[in-house]
Design an enzyme around this catalytic site. Structure first.
Site, PDB file in Angstrom:
ATOM      1  N   ASP A  45     -25.600 -10.852  -3.166  1.00  0.00           N
ATOM      2  CA  ASP A  45     -25.660 -11.180  -1.791  1.00  0.00           C
ATOM      3  C   ASP A  45     -24.418 -10.770  -0.938  1.00  0.00           C
ATOM      4  OD1 ASP A  45     -28.105 -13.468  -1.054  1.00  0.00           O
ATOM      5  OD2 ASP A  45     -27.530 -13.331  -3.307  1.00  0.00           O
TER       6      ASP A  45
ATOM      7  N   ASN B  29     -23.573 -13.883  -6.302  1.00  0.00           N
ATOM      8  CA  ASN B  29     -24.991 -13.730  -6.735  1.00  0.00           C
ATOM      9  C   ASN B  29     -25.517 -15.301  -7.040  1.00  0.00           C
ATOM     10  OD1 ASN B  29     -27.713 -12.330  -6.879  1.00  0.00           O
ATOM     11  ND2 ASN B  29     -27.639 -12.618  -9.001  1.00  0.00           N
TER      12      ASN B  29
ATOM     13  N   ARG C  42     -36.041 -14.485   1.547  1.00  0.00           N
ATOM     14  CA  ARG C  42     -34.932 -14.748   0.860  1.00  0.00           C
ATOM     15  C   ARG C  42     -34.509 -13.315   0.412  1.00  0.00           C
ATOM     16  NH1 ARG C  42     -36.645 -13.683  -3.402  1.00  0.00           N
ATOM     17  NH2 ARG C  42     -34.443 -13.717  -4.376  1.00  0.00           N
TER      18      ARG C  42
ATOM     19  N   ALA D  18     -30.760 -10.781   0.043  1.00  0.00           N
ATOM     20  CA  ALA D  18     -29.980 -10.206   0.870  1.00  0.00           C
ATOM     21  C   ALA D  18     -30.671  -9.078   1.802  1.00  0.00           C
ATOM     22  CB  ALA D  18     -28.550  -9.873   0.473  1.00  0.00           C
TER      23      ALA D  18
END
Length: 373
Positions: free
Chosen positions: A259, A269, A52, A54
C-alpha cells in the site's frame, strides 16, 4: 465457477453519475455489483473495504472526485478550487495508509491546474495571474478524461509488473502470496498476482499458496477465489502455517503487493506480511514486493513515518463468527498493516523493472529517470 476476471473491479457509469464496483465484502459467496453516487457512499465503500487494494482505491478516487465535481455550481476559480479541496480532503480521510488514494486525488488536482495554467505555490496557495479564462465545462471534461487515464494506466502498469515478475518464476515453482494483490485490488491482473496470471497464460506449471490473511480474510475470500476461478492450482493455508510450508521446501518465491513503499524501500502491506518476509529470510526464499511507482512515496523517508491505520476491535473478536469468540471487555490490537524492512526484500517489482538493494539509491535513480522523460 464464474471467472472473476470477467468482471470490472471499478468502472465509471457516467450516464448514472456513479462508480460501479464489486462489493468485495460479499465475496466469495456472492458476486454483487453496486453503484456509488454520493460522497458518503464513496467514502464508506473505501473505508468498509467494499473496494480495496491501493490501485483500485486510486482509480475509485479519480472517478469519485470527478463525479463529485461534475455538477459543481462554482462561478470562479476560487470557488472551484475550494470545493475541489474540500471534497478531496474528505475522500482522502477514508484510508490513511494507501498512498494511491492521495496520489490520485493530487493528480486530478494537478491536471486541472496544468490545464488552466494555475500555478501551485509552496505554501499551498495558488497563483491565478496566468490562468486561462474560467471554463467550468472544460475543466469537468478534463477531469473525466484524466480519471479514465488513471484506470487505463493501472491496467498497463499491472501487465508490465507481471512481465517483469515473470522473469523471476520458473516452470514448476511454488509461489506464496499474502492478502489480496490480485485483480480485485486493481483493474486487471493485479500486482502480486500478475506474474501468476501471465505464467498461467503461458502454460507454466505453477502452484500458488494463499495465506488466509486474518482478520479480514482477504486471502481466503478474495485471492483464493479469483485464482481458483481462473484455473490456477491454488492452495489455501492459515497464516500461522506459512513457516511450516516454507520449511517443507514447497515455496520457491513469494510475491506480495503493498500500500506504500517508503523512499528507502521499506514497504507497508497488509498485517502479517512482515512475518512472512522474516520467515522467508530464515529459509532463503526470495521475497518480492510488487509496487506500481504510484505506490512509492518518495516523500516518506522510511517505514517509521508511514501512518498505520488502526481498525475496529470487532474485526478480531466477532467478525465471521456465529458467536463472539473473545471475552467481553478484552483489549484488542488490530493494525491494518505492518511494515516490512527493506533488508528482507529481495526485489521491488515495478512497471519499469525489478529494483534491487540498496533501495534508497535505486528508487531515487528510478524517479530521476521518470522525471527526465
Amino acid at each position: 465457477m464464474s471467472n472473476i476476471l470477467d468482471y470490472e473491479t471499478v468502472a465509471l457509469v457516467d450516464d448514472d453519475d456513479a462508480i460501479e464496483i464489486i462489493d468485495q465484502t460479499l465475496l466469495p459467496g456472492k458476486t454483487e455489483m453496486i453503484r456509488l453516487h454520493t460522497a458518503q457512499e464513496i467514502w464508506d465503500a473505501i473505508y468498509l473495504l467494499q473496494v480495496r487494494g491501493a490501485p483500485a482505491i486510486g482509480v475509485t478516487a479519480g472517478f469519485g472526485i470527478y463525479l463529485l465535481m461534475k455538477h459543481s455550481k462554482a462561478e470562479n476559480y476560487n470557488e472551484f478550487i475550494g470545493e475541489l479541496k474540500e471534497k478531496s480532503d474528505y475522500l482522502n480521510s477514508s484510508r490513511p495508509t494507501a498512498v494511491n488514494l492521495s496520489w490520485a486525488l493530487k493528480r486530478m488536482q494537478n491536471h486541472i491546474f496544468e490545464f488552466c495554467n494555475i500555478k501551485a505555490l509552496e505554501d499551498g496557495s495558488v497563483c491565478l495571474d496566468s490562468a486561462k479564462e474560467y471554463d467550468l465545462k472544460g475543466m469537468i471534461c478534463e477531469m473525466r478524461d484524466e480519471s479514465e487515464r488513471i484506470k487505463a494506466e493501472d491496467i498497463d502498469v499491472c501487465r508490465r509488473i507481471g512481465e517483469y515478475g515473470l522473469t523471476l518464476i520458473k516452470d514448476g515453482y511454488g509461489l506464496l502470496t499474502h492478502c489480496n494483490a490480485g485483480q480485485l485490488a486493481t483493474c486487471k491482473y493485479g500486482t502480486a498476482t500478475a506474474p501468476m496470471y501471465l505464467a498461467h497464460e503461458k502454460g507454466m506449471n505453477i502452484k500458488v499458496y494463499c495465506d488466509e490473511t486474518r482478520p479480514l480474510l482477504q486471502g481466503a475470500r478474495l485471492t483464493a477465489y479469483e485464482l481458483h476461478s481462473a484455473g490456477i492450482d491454488t492452495t489455501l493455508l492459515c497464516d500461522n502455517m506459512s513457516a511450516s510450508l516454507m520449511k517443507s521446501g514447497a515455496i520457491n518465491a513469494i510475491f506480495v503487493g503493498c500500500d506504500r513503499v517508503a523512499a528507502n524501500g521499506d514497504a507497508a502491506n497488509k498485517i502479517g506480511t512482515s512475518v512472512v518476509a522474516t520467515v522467508a529470510k530464515r529459509y532463503n526464499i526470495p521475497f518480492y514486493v510488487c509496487a506500481p511507482t504510484s505506490t512509492i512515496d518518495i516523500n516518506t523517508p522510511t517505514g517509521e513515518e508511514i501512518n498505520i491505520e488502526q481498525r475496529k476491535p470487532e474485526e478480531v473478536t466477532e467478525m465471521w463468527y456465529k458467536e463472539r469468540m473473545a471475552p467481553e471487555g478484552i483489549k484488542v490490537y488490530n493494525p491494518a498493516f505492518d511494515v516490512t524492512d527493506n533488508e528482507l526484500i529481495a526485489g521491488i517489482v515495478t512497471e519499469y523493472g525489478v529494483l534491487g538493494a540498496p533501495y534508497k539509491e535505486a528508487i531515487a535513480d528510478l524517479f530521476n529517470k521518470i522525471q527526465k522523460k
